[in-house]
Design a protein around this motif. Structure first.
Motif, PDB file in Angstrom:
ATOM      1  N   GLU A 173      -0.973   6.478 -19.840  1.00 33.32           N
ATOM      2  CA  GLU A 173      -1.031   5.562 -18.691  1.00 33.32           C
ATOM      3  C   GLU A 173       0.385   5.190 -18.270  1.00 33.32           C
ATOM      4  OE1 GLU A 173      -3.616   1.712 -17.626  1.00 33.32           O
ATOM      5  OE2 GLU A 173      -1.843   1.236 -18.838  1.00 33.32           O
ATOM      6  N   TRP A 174       0.640   5.283 -16.978  1.00 30.21           N
ATOM      7  CA  TRP A 174       1.870   4.780 -16.364  1.00 30.21           C
ATOM      8  C   TRP A 174       1.443   3.819 -15.267  1.00 30.21           C
ATOM      9  CZ3 TRP A 174       7.261   5.464 -16.605  1.00 30.21           C
ATOM     10  CH2 TRP A 174       7.966   4.951 -15.513  1.00 30.21           C
ATOM     11  N   ARG A 175       2.000   2.615 -15.298  1.00 30.71           N
ATOM     12  CA  ARG A 175       1.603   1.615 -14.303  1.00 30.71           C
ATOM     13  C   ARG A 175       2.843   0.901 -13.780  1.00 30.71           C
ATOM     14  NH1 ARG A 175      -2.885  -2.708 -15.917  1.00 30.71           N
ATOM     15  NH2 ARG A 175      -3.981  -0.724 -16.195  1.00 30.71           N
ATOM     16  N   ASP A 176       3.091   1.039 -12.488  1.00 33.34           N
ATOM     17  CA  ASP A 176       4.168   0.295 -11.846  1.00 33.34           C
ATOM     18  C   ASP A 176       3.656  -1.072 -11.418  1.00 33.34           C
ATOM     19  OD1 ASP A 176       6.542   2.123 -11.643  1.00 33.34           O
ATOM     20  OD2 ASP A 176       5.025   3.416 -10.737  1.00 33.34           O
ATOM     21  N   LEU A 177       4.581  -2.031 -11.309  1.00 28.16           N
ATOM     22  CA  LEU A 177       4.240  -3.399 -10.878  1.00 28.16           C
ATOM     23  C   LEU A 177       3.133  -3.997 -11.747  1.00 28.16           C
ATOM     24  CD1 LEU A 177       4.245  -2.896  -6.995  1.00 28.16           C
ATOM     25  CD2 LEU A 177       6.148  -3.572  -8.454  1.00 28.16           C
ATOM     26  N   ALA A 178       3.201  -3.709 -13.055  1.00 25.64           N
ATOM     27  CA  ALA A 178       2.192  -4.265 -13.965  1.00 25.64           C
ATOM     28  C   ALA A 178       2.325  -5.778 -14.071  1.00 25.64           C
ATOM     29  CB  ALA A 178       2.333  -3.632 -15.349  1.00 25.64           C
ATOM     30  N   LEU A 179       3.544  -6.279 -13.886  1.00 28.85           N
ATOM     31  CA  LEU A 179       3.811  -7.717 -13.954  1.00 28.85           C
ATOM     32  C   LEU A 179       4.974  -8.023 -13.034  1.00 28.85           C
ATOM     33  CD1 LEU A 179       3.417 -10.514 -15.486  1.00 28.85           C
ATOM     34  CD2 LEU A 179       5.270  -9.736 -16.972  1.00 28.85           C
ATOM     35  N   VAL A 223      -3.509   4.742  -6.344  1.00 23.76           N
ATOM     36  CA  VAL A 223      -2.666   3.814  -5.599  1.00 23.76           C
ATOM     37  C   VAL A 223      -3.511   2.606  -5.218  1.00 23.76           C
ATOM     38  CG1 VAL A 223      -1.285   3.476  -3.528  1.00 23.76           C
ATOM     39  CG2 VAL A 223      -1.226   5.673  -4.712  1.00 23.76           C
ATOM     40  N   ARG A 224      -2.987   1.408  -5.514  1.00 21.96           N
ATOM     41  CA  ARG A 224      -3.721   0.172  -5.221  1.00 21.96           C
ATOM     42  C   ARG A 224      -2.855  -0.746  -4.375  1.00 21.96           C
ATOM     43  NH1 ARG A 224      -4.883  -1.066 -11.589  1.00 21.96           N
ATOM     44  NH2 ARG A 224      -6.160   0.776 -12.062  1.00 21.96           N
ATOM     45  N   ALA A 225      -3.457  -1.427  -3.429  1.00 24.01           N
ATOM     46  CA  ALA A 225      -2.759  -2.429  -2.625  1.00 24.01           C
ATOM     47  C   ALA A 225      -2.887  -3.770  -3.324  1.00 24.01           C
ATOM     48  CB  ALA A 225      -3.359  -2.501  -1.227  1.00 24.01           C
ATOM     49  N   LEU A 226      -1.749  -4.424  -3.618  1.00 26.42           N
ATOM     50  CA  LEU A 226      -1.753  -5.714  -4.281  1.00 26.42           C
ATOM     51  C   LEU A 226      -1.803  -6.838  -3.259  1.00 26.42           C
ATOM     52  CD1 LEU A 226       0.944  -5.015  -7.037  1.00 26.42           C
ATOM     53  CD2 LEU A 226      -1.545  -4.741  -7.171  1.00 26.42           C
ATOM     54  N   ALA A 227      -2.009  -8.053  -3.765  1.00 24.12           N
ATOM     55  CA  ALA A 227      -2.196  -9.195  -2.876  1.00 24.12           C
ATOM     56  C   ALA A 227      -0.959  -9.496  -2.041  1.00 24.12           C
ATOM     57  CB  ALA A 227      -2.576 -10.428  -3.697  1.00 24.12           C
ATOM     58  N   ASP A 228       0.239  -9.172  -2.566  1.00 28.67           N
ATOM     59  CA  ASP A 228       1.473  -9.463  -1.841  1.00 28.67           C
ATOM     60  C   ASP A 228       1.900  -8.322  -0.937  1.00 28.67           C
ATOM     61  OD1 ASP A 228       2.220  -7.630  -3.695  1.00 28.67           O
ATOM     62  OD2 ASP A 228       3.906  -8.770  -4.507  1.00 28.67           O
ATOM     63  N   SER A 229       0.998  -7.392  -0.642  1.00 24.14           N
ATOM     64  CA  SER A 229       1.193  -6.232   0.239  1.00 24.14           C
ATOM     65  C   SER A 229       1.982  -5.100  -0.415  1.00 24.14           C
ATOM     66  CB  SER A 229       1.875  -6.624   1.555  1.00 24.14           C
ATOM     67  OG  SER A 229       3.261  -6.813   1.387  1.00 24.14           O
ATOM     68  N   ARG A 230       2.381  -5.273  -1.672  1.00 19.35           N
ATOM     69  CA  ARG A 230       3.032  -4.167  -2.366  1.00 19.35           C
ATOM     70  C   ARG A 230       1.979  -3.139  -2.778  1.00 19.35           C
ATOM     71  NH1 ARG A 230       7.980  -6.023  -6.289  1.00 19.35           N
ATOM     72  NH2 ARG A 230       8.818  -7.720  -5.030  1.00 19.35           N
ATOM     73  N   VAL A 231       2.466  -1.934  -3.055  1.00 17.74           N
ATOM     74  CA  VAL A 231       1.575  -0.850  -3.458  1.00 17.74           C
ATOM     75  C   VAL A 231       1.866  -0.485  -4.910  1.00 17.74           C
ATOM     76  CG1 VAL A 231       0.911   1.543  -3.041  1.00 17.74           C
ATOM     77  CG2 VAL A 231       1.400   0.031  -1.116  1.00 17.74           C
ATOM     78  N   LYS A 283       3.351  11.590   1.279  1.00 22.77           N
ATOM     79  CA  LYS A 283       3.453  10.134   1.404  1.00 22.77           C
ATOM     80  C   LYS A 283       4.676   9.774   2.223  1.00 22.77           C
ATOM     81  CE  LYS A 283       2.841   5.947  -1.410  1.00 22.77           C
ATOM     82  NZ  LYS A 283       1.598   5.601  -0.707  1.00 22.77           N
ATOM     83  N   ASP A 284       4.545   8.764   3.055  1.00 25.01           N
ATOM     84  CA  ASP A 284       5.620   8.269   3.916  1.00 25.01           C
ATOM     85  C   ASP A 284       5.587   6.753   3.824  1.00 25.01           C
ATOM     86  OD1 ASP A 284       7.313   7.443   5.906  1.00 25.01           O
ATOM     87  OD2 ASP A 284       6.479   8.711   7.473  1.00 25.01           O
ATOM     88  N   GLY A 285       6.655   6.159   3.274  1.00 24.15           N
ATOM     89  CA  GLY A 285       6.635   4.711   3.127  1.00 24.15           C
ATOM     90  C   GLY A 285       7.931   4.172   2.568  1.00 24.15           C
ATOM     91  N   ARG A 286       7.868   2.965   2.000  1.00 18.23           N
ATOM     92  CA  ARG A 286       9.046   2.342   1.412  1.00 18.23           C
ATOM     93  C   ARG A 286       9.583   3.198   0.275  1.00 18.23           C
ATOM     94  NH1 ARG A 286       7.602  -3.762  -0.035  1.00 18.23           N
ATOM     95  NH2 ARG A 286       8.550  -2.918  -1.927  1.00 18.23           N
ATOM     96  N   PRO A 287      10.909   3.274   0.120  1.00 16.49           N
ATOM     97  CA  PRO A 287      11.477   4.146  -0.913  1.00 16.49           C
ATOM     98  C   PRO A 287      10.962   3.869  -2.316  1.00 16.49           C
ATOM     99  CG  PRO A 287      13.185   3.464   0.602  1.00 16.49           C
ATOM    100  CD  PRO A 287      11.958   2.686   0.980  1.00 16.49           C
ATOM    101  N   ASP A 288      10.834   2.590  -2.701  1.00 14.11           N
ATOM    102  CA  ASP A 288      10.385   2.297  -4.058  1.00 14.11           C
ATOM    103  C   ASP A 288       8.944   2.748  -4.288  1.00 14.11           C
ATOM    104  OD1 ASP A 288       9.593   0.342  -2.249  1.00 14.11           O
ATOM    105  OD2 ASP A 288       9.481  -1.232  -3.765  1.00 14.11           O
ATOM    106  N   GLU A 289       8.096   2.563  -3.274  1.00 17.30           N
ATOM    107  CA  GLU A 289       6.693   2.976  -3.412  1.00 17.30           C
ATOM    108  C   GLU A 289       6.579   4.499  -3.492  1.00 17.30           C
ATOM    109  OE1 GLU A 289       4.616   1.353  -0.118  1.00 17.30           O
ATOM    110  OE2 GLU A 289       4.947  -0.737  -0.704  1.00 17.30           O
ATOM    111  N   VAL A 290       7.344   5.202  -2.652  1.00 19.18           N
ATOM    112  CA  VAL A 290       7.283   6.666  -2.640  1.00 19.18           C
ATOM    113  C   VAL A 290       7.851   7.230  -3.945  1.00 19.18           C
ATOM    114  CG1 VAL A 290       8.067   8.752  -1.467  1.00 19.18           C
ATOM    115  CG2 VAL A 290       7.349   6.764  -0.131  1.00 19.18           C
ATOM    116  N   MET A 291       8.949   6.650  -4.448  1.00 20.58           N
ATOM    117  CA  MET A 291       9.527   7.123  -5.703  1.00 20.58           C
ATOM    118  C   MET A 291       8.580   6.872  -6.873  1.00 20.58           C
ATOM    119  SD  MET A 291      12.357   8.640  -5.019  1.00 20.58           S
ATOM    120  CE  MET A 291      12.813   8.931  -6.718  1.00 20.58           C
ATOM    121  N   ASP A 292       7.895   5.739  -6.877  1.00 21.47           N
ATOM    122  CA  ASP A 292       6.908   5.471  -7.934  1.00 21.47           C
ATOM    123  C   ASP A 292       5.794   6.515  -7.900  1.00 21.47           C
ATOM    124  OD1 ASP A 292       8.279   3.275  -8.842  1.00 21.47           O
ATOM    125  OD2 ASP A 292       7.066   1.811  -7.764  1.00 21.47           O
TER     126      ASP A 292
END
Length: 413
Positions: free
Chosen positions: A372-378, A248-256, A223-232
């Motif tokens: 289950e582990w979920r980042d950006l749950a809220l 990996v899911r793309a959210l509405a605000d372009s975050r992953v 993976k190659d991307g933003r540090p927070d996304e890659v660390m997650d």
């Protein structure tokens, strides 16, 4: 300007079945070895002034990649091209002779970095001052601790600002004080345009210093991307077990968003409520809030723990806890069960945007059994509506007391 281009880079080491196999191969000209591939088809480009972090589990090929980039190891295939003056801090004290003094080693190491004798002499006072090893500078390096070697090696490598600075995990052996000094110098170099390539398992260092991150796995770029996304994603891979999956899911605000786990328990919904019980996305600094989480069980589970982590906009942890730490024991669940957890607390946070990560696991960590582990749950935002102005990610309003100076009567006669 420092530019780095890695193209289809591969590295393999030969493995011979016996002690005579190498000689037999040389005499007959027929291959008599197998190859162990450490790197396969690695390609990436680092722009001038960009900071890139490289992460991955032990054995992923991180150190080998840096050695090839620095020219201390030759690739089996592909190329690594670097432009500008390079300073590298790879293996601790690499190039130091144990029987020479620190000062003598500074001159040798400086010359290897392309500095002249007069330049090294001019920089010596600053190198000594930054390393802070005192009289040990004139003692043999074999008398140094690993931390002292690292101090001197880093001081030499950064005595003159390089176009490209390459740092392996050697900084991790230093004490907290010197780590802060080192990272402050790296930040200063970054502000002045130095290109940075750093290997670290420290999430904070990667996210604070880097614009991008590369995740290596089995010798390839996963993976190659933003540090927070890659660390997650990296944390999800660590938590993954035999029956787990990483999604990996793309959210509405372009975050992953990264999710992982066996799915034996899942968070169905997560909502932030204000004191009136209303679902909110914006809260005032210090306002009482309640995090409500609904969980559904998809397999018989004798025990379970739920945890959450609040992170700032850069993905840095601000606060985290779980039911195990809070002394709430959960267990005896059957497939199809569901329950609700409510966590009440004041939003003593600084102004900004925050995210909540959730985890369902056993005991105190999702690394044991990751359901289950979920980042950006809220995601929610904190505003300063009626508080006094302050700086930072935490609101800790102090009580201030002023005591006028009262001179003591003189006891001199």
């Amino acid at each position: 300007m420092g530019v780095l281009t890695v193209s289809n880079l591969s590295k393999a080491y030969k493995r011979y079945p016996g002690k005579w196999a190498r000689a037999r191969e040389w005499l007959t000209g027929k291959p008599g070895h197998d190859k162990t591939w450490v790197l396969r088809d690695i390609s990436f480009h680092v722009r001038p002034g960009e900071a890139v972090g490289i992460i991955g589990v032990n054995g992923a090929g991180k150190s080998t990649l840096l050695k090839i980039i620095c020219g201390t190891t030759q690739p089996t295939g592909g190329s690594a091209r670097i432009e500008g003056r390079v300073a590298a801090l790879l293996e601790l004290g690499m190039g130091f002779h144990p029987d020479f003094t620190g000062r003598q080693n500074v001159f040798m190491a400086g010359q290897l970095l392309g500095m002249t004798g007069s330049e090294i002499s001019a920089c010596m006072p600053e190198i000594e001052a930054f390393a802070e090893i005192g009289d040990y500078i004139d003692r043999p390096v074999r008398m140094y601790s690993s931390g002292m070697q690292m101090r001197l090696a880093f001081s030499v490598a950064t005595a003159v600002r390089p176009d490209v600075l390459i740092v392996d995990e050697a900084l991790s052996v230093g004490d907290a004080y010197f780590q802060h000094k080192s990272f402050n110098r790296i930040r200063e170099f970054r502000e002045q345009g130095t290109t940075l390539l750093i290997v670290s398992h420290d999430r904070g260092a990667i996210q604070n210093l880097c614009d991008r991150a590369l995740l290596l796995g089995e010798g390839r770029v996963i993976k190659d991307g933003r540090p927070d996304e890659v660390m997650d994603y990296y944390n999800a891979l660590i938590a993954e077990r035999e029956n787990a999956t990483v999604e990996v899911r793309a959210l509405a605000d372009s975050r992953v968003q990264t999710c992982s786990g066996t799915g034996e328990a899942r968070v169905e919904s997560i909502v932030l409520h204000n004191a009136q019980g209303e679902a909110v996305e914006f809260v005032n600094v210090g306002e009482p809030v309640q995090l409500e989480v609904r969980v559904r069980i998809h397999a018989d589970l004798p025990e379970l723990a739920f945890g959450y982590m609040i992170k700032d906009r850069l993905g840095q942890p601000v606060f985290g806890t779980n039911t195990h730490y809070l002394g709430l024991e959960l267990g005896g669940f059957a497939k199809g069960d569901s329950f609700v957890l409510r966590f009440s607390f004041p939003a003593n946070l600084g102004v900004g945007s925050y995210s909540v990560s959730t985890a369902l696991h056993v005991s105190d960590s999702h690394l044991a059994s990751n359901y289950e582990w979920r980042d950006l749950a809220l995601m929610f935002n904190v505003l300063n509506i009626d508080r006094s102005t302050f700086i930072g990610v935490n609101w800790m309003l102090p009580q201030v007391e002023y005591l006028p100076f009262q001179p003591q009567p003189s006891t001199c006669r």
